[in-house]
Structures are given as C-alpha cells and as structure tokens.
Scaffold this motif. Structure first.
Motif, PDB file in Angstrom:
ATOM      1  N   GLY A 131       0.548  -1.134   0.001  1.00 31.89           N
ATOM      2  CA  GLY A 131       0.182   0.061  -0.002  1.00 31.89           C
ATOM      3  C   GLY A 131       0.991   1.268  -0.176  1.00 31.89           C
ATOM      4  N   ILE A 132       1.597   1.388   1.105  1.00 30.43           N
ATOM      5  CA  ILE A 132       2.497   2.824   1.111  1.00 30.43           C
ATOM      6  C   ILE A 132       3.657   2.851  -0.143  1.00 30.43           C
ATOM      7  CG2 ILE A 132       4.221   3.903   2.691  1.00 30.43           C
ATOM      8  CD1 ILE A 132       2.607   2.970   4.992  1.00 30.43           C
ATOM      9  N   LEU A 133       3.894   1.725  -0.662  1.00 27.92           N
ATOM     10  CA  LEU A 133       5.024   1.815  -1.426  1.00 27.92           C
ATOM     11  C   LEU A 133       4.373   1.757  -2.919  1.00 27.92           C
ATOM     12  CD1 LEU A 133       7.402  -0.721  -0.128  1.00 27.92           C
ATOM     13  CD2 LEU A 133       7.598   1.671   0.034  1.00 27.92           C
ATOM     14  N   SER A 134       2.916   2.054  -3.265  1.00 27.89           N
ATOM     15  CA  SER A 134       2.221   1.753  -4.525  1.00 27.89           C
ATOM     16  C   SER A 134       2.520   3.216  -5.176  1.00 27.89           C
ATOM     17  CB  SER A 134       0.922   1.939  -4.116  1.00 27.89           C
ATOM     18  OG  SER A 134       0.133   2.158  -5.338  1.00 27.89           O
ATOM     19  N   SER A 142      -4.020   7.521  -4.924  1.00 28.24           N
ATOM     20  CA  SER A 142      -5.154   7.327  -4.087  1.00 28.24           C
ATOM     21  C   SER A 142      -4.722   5.922  -3.176  1.00 28.24           C
ATOM     22  CB  SER A 142      -6.408   6.944  -4.965  1.00 28.24           C
ATOM     23  OG  SER A 142      -6.038   5.886  -5.727  1.00 28.24           O
ATOM     24  N   VAL A 143      -4.070   5.086  -3.598  1.00 28.29           N
ATOM     25  CA  VAL A 143      -3.889   3.779  -2.990  1.00 28.29           C
ATOM     26  C   VAL A 143      -2.980   4.049  -1.736  1.00 28.29           C
ATOM     27  CG1 VAL A 143      -2.763   1.584  -2.934  1.00 28.29           C
ATOM     28  CG2 VAL A 143      -4.478   2.299  -4.791  1.00 28.29           C
ATOM     29  N   TRP A 144      -1.697   4.795  -2.149  1.00 33.01           N
ATOM     30  CA  TRP A 144      -0.626   5.313  -1.405  1.00 33.01           C
ATOM     31  C   TRP A 144      -1.261   6.238  -0.202  1.00 33.01           C
ATOM     32  CZ3 TRP A 144       1.034  10.528  -0.690  1.00 33.01           C
ATOM     33  CH2 TRP A 144       2.478  10.524   0.057  1.00 33.01           C
ATOM     34  N   LYS A 145      -2.272   7.086  -0.403  1.00 32.25           N
ATOM     35  CA  LYS A 145      -2.737   7.961   0.488  1.00 32.25           C
ATOM     36  C   LYS A 145      -3.624   7.129   1.420  1.00 32.25           C
ATOM     37  CE  LYS A 145      -2.653  12.369  -2.126  1.00 32.25           C
ATOM     38  NZ  LYS A 145      -3.351  13.253  -2.860  1.00 32.25           N
ATOM     39  N   ALA A 146      -4.497   6.257   0.782  1.00 32.07           N
ATOM     40  CA  ALA A 146      -5.530   5.468   1.807  1.00 32.07           C
ATOM     41  C   ALA A 146      -4.700   4.606   2.647  1.00 32.07           C
ATOM     42  CB  ALA A 146      -6.285   4.545   0.738  1.00 32.07           C
ATOM     43  N   SER A 147      -3.492   3.903   2.067  1.00 31.08           N
ATOM     44  CA  SER A 147      -2.666   3.364   3.132  1.00 31.08           C
ATOM     45  C   SER A 147      -2.139   3.960   4.234  1.00 31.08           C
ATOM     46  CB  SER A 147      -1.350   2.541   2.173  1.00 31.08           C
ATOM     47  OG  SER A 147      -2.076   1.694   1.179  1.00 31.08           O
ATOM     48  N   ASP A 200       9.320  -2.357  11.740  1.00 28.73           N
ATOM     49  CA  ASP A 200       9.150  -2.240  10.284  1.00 28.73           C
ATOM     50  C   ASP A 200       8.198  -1.147   9.852  1.00 28.73           C
ATOM     51  OD1 ASP A 200      10.102  -4.683   9.851  1.00 28.73           O
ATOM     52  OD2 ASP A 200       8.242  -5.912  10.198  1.00 28.73           O
ATOM     53  N   LEU A 201       7.495  -0.542  10.958  1.00 30.46           N
ATOM     54  CA  LEU A 201       6.541   0.592  10.709  1.00 30.46           C
ATOM     55  C   LEU A 201       7.464   1.767  10.532  1.00 30.46           C
ATOM     56  CD1 LEU A 201       3.714   1.849  10.519  1.00 30.46           C
ATOM     57  CD2 LEU A 201       3.559   1.745  13.057  1.00 30.46           C
ATOM     58  N   GLU A 252      11.276   5.736   5.140  1.00 26.02           N
ATOM     59  CA  GLU A 252      11.648   5.731   3.787  1.00 26.02           C
ATOM     60  C   GLU A 252      10.497   6.427   2.784  1.00 26.02           C
ATOM     61  OE1 GLU A 252      11.836   1.503   2.884  1.00 26.02           O
ATOM     62  OE2 GLU A 252      13.719   1.274   4.250  1.00 26.02           O
ATOM     63  N   SER A 253       9.229   6.449   3.341  1.00 27.62           N
ATOM     64  CA  SER A 253       8.293   7.013   2.390  1.00 27.62           C
ATOM     65  C   SER A 253       8.183   8.761   2.691  1.00 27.62           C
ATOM     66  CB  SER A 253       6.988   6.485   2.819  1.00 27.62           C
ATOM     67  OG  SER A 253       6.466   6.861   4.202  1.00 27.62           O
ATOM     68  N   LEU A 254       9.141   9.181   3.524  1.00 31.42           N
ATOM     69  CA  LEU A 254       9.120  10.522   3.855  1.00 31.42           C
ATOM     70  C   LEU A 254       9.543  11.367   2.432  1.00 31.42           C
ATOM     71  CD1 LEU A 254      10.408  11.121   7.604  1.00 31.42           C
ATOM     72  CD2 LEU A 254       8.120  11.974   6.578  1.00 31.42           C
ATOM     73  N   SER A 255      10.522  10.672   1.978  1.00 37.64           N
ATOM     74  CA  SER A 255      11.105  11.226   0.625  1.00 37.64           C
ATOM     75  C   SER A 255      10.186  11.753  -0.386  1.00 37.64           C
ATOM     76  CB  SER A 255      12.315  10.477   0.176  1.00 37.64           C
ATOM     77  OG  SER A 255      11.730   9.315  -0.250  1.00 37.64           O
ATOM     78  N   SER A 256       9.130  10.679  -0.514  1.00 38.25           N
ATOM     79  CA  SER A 256       7.947  10.684  -1.620  1.00 38.25           C
ATOM     80  C   SER A 256       7.198  11.937  -1.216  1.00 38.25           C
ATOM     81  CB  SER A 256       7.399   9.582  -1.724  1.00 38.25           C
ATOM     82  OG  SER A 256       6.630   9.269  -0.678  1.00 38.25           O
ATOM     83  N   LEU A 257       7.213  12.458   0.105  1.00 38.43           N
ATOM     84  CA  LEU A 257       6.256  13.547   0.494  1.00 38.43           C
ATOM     85  C   LEU A 257       6.898  14.871   0.159  1.00 38.43           C
ATOM     86  CD1 LEU A 257       5.205  12.221   4.050  1.00 38.43           C
ATOM     87  CD2 LEU A 257       3.553  12.351   2.024  1.00 38.43           C
ATOM     88  N   GLU A 258       8.087  14.967  -0.204  1.00 42.51           N
ATOM     89  CA  GLU A 258       8.829  16.296  -0.512  1.00 42.51           C
ATOM     90  C   GLU A 258       8.371  16.598  -1.899  1.00 42.51           C
ATOM     91  OE1 GLU A 258      13.096  15.354   0.123  1.00 42.51           O
ATOM     92  OE2 GLU A 258      13.048  15.446   1.990  1.00 42.51           O
ATOM     93  N   ASP A 259       8.323  18.019  -2.233  1.00 46.21           N
ATOM     94  CA  ASP A 259       8.339  18.308  -3.615  1.00 46.21           C
ATOM     95  C   ASP A 259       9.465  18.245  -4.446  1.00 46.21           C
ATOM     96  OD1 ASP A 259       7.092  19.716  -5.632  1.00 46.21           O
ATOM     97  OD2 ASP A 259       7.552  21.711  -4.967  1.00 46.21           O
ATOM     98  N   GLN A 260       9.102  17.393  -5.415  1.00 47.28           N
ATOM     99  CA  GLN A 260      10.164  16.968  -6.463  1.00 47.28           C
ATOM    100  C   GLN A 260      11.068  18.315  -7.000  1.00 47.28           C
ATOM    101  OE1 GLN A 260      11.194  13.975  -6.770  1.00 47.28           O
ATOM    102  NE2 GLN A 260       9.557  13.508  -5.401  1.00 47.28           N
TER     103      GLN A 260
END
Length: 116
Positions: free
Chosen positions: A52-55, A59-64, A85-86, A92-100
């Motif tokens: 989910g989080i790595l999707s 919409s899947v990522w946000k829902a997860s 694990d959490l 690891e998913s924090l970098s995807s929240l940053e503005d590209q």
C-alpha cells in the motif's frame, strides 16, 4: 482503486473505506481482545507497508497511510511487535512527500557550489 473506469474506482474507494473502518475497529484494543488485535495486525500491517504505502498510485498510497495512521493511534500495545518495520517504512516514504521541484533545486545548487 486505480482502475481506468470511474465507477469501478469509486466502488473500490468505498470498499477501501469500509475495510479500513472494520480493520481499525478490530485492531482497537479498547474494543477487541488484544490477542485478536495482534492477529489482525499480523495480517494487515505487512500488506499495507509492502504494497500500500509503496504503491505508485496516489489514491492507494494516501489510503494506506491513512489506515496505518489510524491503526497506530488505536492499536495501543498490540502494535509494538511491528514498530521496527513501521518506523523504517515511514522514514523511507518521507522522501516521496517532498516536492520534487525542491529536490531538483537542492541537487543543482549543490552541484554548482562544488563546481565553483
């Protein structure tokens, strides 16, 4: 939730909300026995953290992420075995929240500073 057809996508989002609500209730230690919450978390969290989080679908990522946040708030001590694990997955998913765009500017400003 990531289907091309809008009606399927809407139905998938409804199903996701219903399953998320049910899962949160089952994992809530104030409503459920802690052994049942452990069993549910053993099934749900690995799926959310790996799929989910790595999707790539927003919409899947946000829902997860929403479900994981609710689970961490309501699961109490039942979530302790999954904390390592959490934490790793969330960091690891924090970098995807940053503005590209900011990442691009930062990278190029570092490169220009090293060239000078």
């Amino acid at each position: 939730m990531d289907d091309i057809k809008e009606t399927v996508r809407i139905s998938g989002e409804r199903l996701c909300r219903a399953v998320a609500t049910l899962t949160t209730r089952i994992c809530d230690v104030s409503l459920t026995d802690i052994s049942d919450a452990h069993k549910e978390l053993n099934i749900v969290l690995p799926l959310l953290l790996t799929e989910g989080i790595l999707s790539k679908v927003d919409s899947v990522w946000k829902a997860s992420i929403g479900v994981v946040m609710k689970l961490t708030m309501h699961a109490g001590t039942a979530i302790r075995p999954h904390m390592a694990d959490l934490i790793c997955c969330m960091l690891e998913s924090l970098s995807s929240l940053e503005d590209q765009g900011l990442n691009y500017i930062e990278l190029h400003s570092k490169c220009q500073n090293t060239v000078r």
